[in-house]
Design a protein around this motif. Structure first.
Motif: not given
Lengths: 199, 199
Positions: B53, B66-67, B69-70, B74-78, B109, B113
């Motif tokens: 993550k 975003m860039a 994780a893409y 994998v997903p990202f969390v903010y 958070v 997640y």
């Protein structure tokens, strides 16, 4: 957008007739591949509009603006909800009332990054009452730039956002349109992505 | 990262010995192609860390997460700076003091997640005093997950962020390291991207 609708249907959690949480894949934890696909879809929908800039508002619109702007090959700008200490030059300002937070705040965009004559595509994650997007449209108008359209991932069609924007002459393209969430059951407006404002 | 350093050098505006504005291409108006390249670079630097993550903090870290994780798949969390009305389940919380805004705020958070055992890559746009990143490291620790490293676009190496993180045993990879901005002149720490924390 079938892909997104299925995610909303299976992963969205209806908390009340007006509130759906999609924070497992859209606006807290985020699926970047889905986000890129959403951005490509927005880019395709507005490909012939000679977009010069993508505009959104922090925070949950940023990754969609990123994906859309990347697909279009133009910069994006995100409006800030609070003026930073380091943001000292002149800014465009609009007031926005948040339905979710029940508060009014100001959004700002530096005048340097939105110029007269620009062709602006506005994108955001969710359209509900539409106040944030109306604020962005106001800012684009202050800049003497033109809104070529609004791209929305998920529209809650039972709220007033689309009506407000259409009354302002703005074309809205929503990838998923939720018609109702009464009794915890989500129903969708059919053929959402093809719906086009009559001009 | 030569590409980013040149942009910082030519487009960054030194407002004081401690403040540089990079909001024409990094954190207000954003160059999406540059952002994707930064994300790919972070992904490459941590490719062997089995990242599950990517974690960042709203708002200016989101497009980098975003860039990255893409690129990693994998997903990202903010992390959010203010608890939303719709965010009702349990959250991890940390307090952060902002150098720029001279205020202390909470970041959250959702526990859903960030899970025990996850391998987390933290990314952000700028490292200064490091308080936001320390807060994120704290949250990862609360989740019994592991920080595999921190990826920073621009580090102000004359401030305390890197030291704080290294003292906490966290590996920091900064793509551009500014050594000084005295008298309005920017100088860089050489070979920044190759610098690796001694473990």
């Amino acid at each position: 957008m079938e892909l997104l609708r299925n995610r909303v249907l299976h992963e969205g959690r209806v908390l009340s007739p007006k509130v759906v949480k999609v924070d497992s894949f859209l606006n807290h934890q985020v699926d970047p591949a889905l986000t890129m696909e959403i951005g490509r879809t927005f880019a395709d929908l507005f490909r012939n509009e000679s977009v010069t800039k993508v505009l959104t508002i922090e925070a949950s619109g940023i990754h969609f603006a990123m994906a859309t702007a990347y697909a279009l090959g133009v910069p994006f700008v995100y409006a800030k909800k609070k003026r930073a200490v380091t943001q000292s030059e002149e800014v465009y300002v609009a007031s926005v009332h948040s339905f979710t937070r029940q508060e009014t705040y100001q959004i700002t965009v530096s005048k340097a990054y939105l110029c007269e004559g620009e062709r602006v595509l506005i994108v955001d994650d969710i359209l509900a009452e539409g106040n944030a997007i109306v604020g962005l449209v106001d800012i684009v108008s202050q800049a003497k730039a033109q809104v070529v359209g609004v791209g929305i991932a998920i529209e809650k069609s039972f709220q007033d956002g689309r009506r407000k924007l259409e009354e302002a002459g703005v074309s809205v393209q929503s990838l998923v349109r939720i018609a109702s969430m009464e009794n915890g059951v989500m129903t969708f407006v059919e053929e959402a992505a093809k719906a086009k404002v009559e001009e």
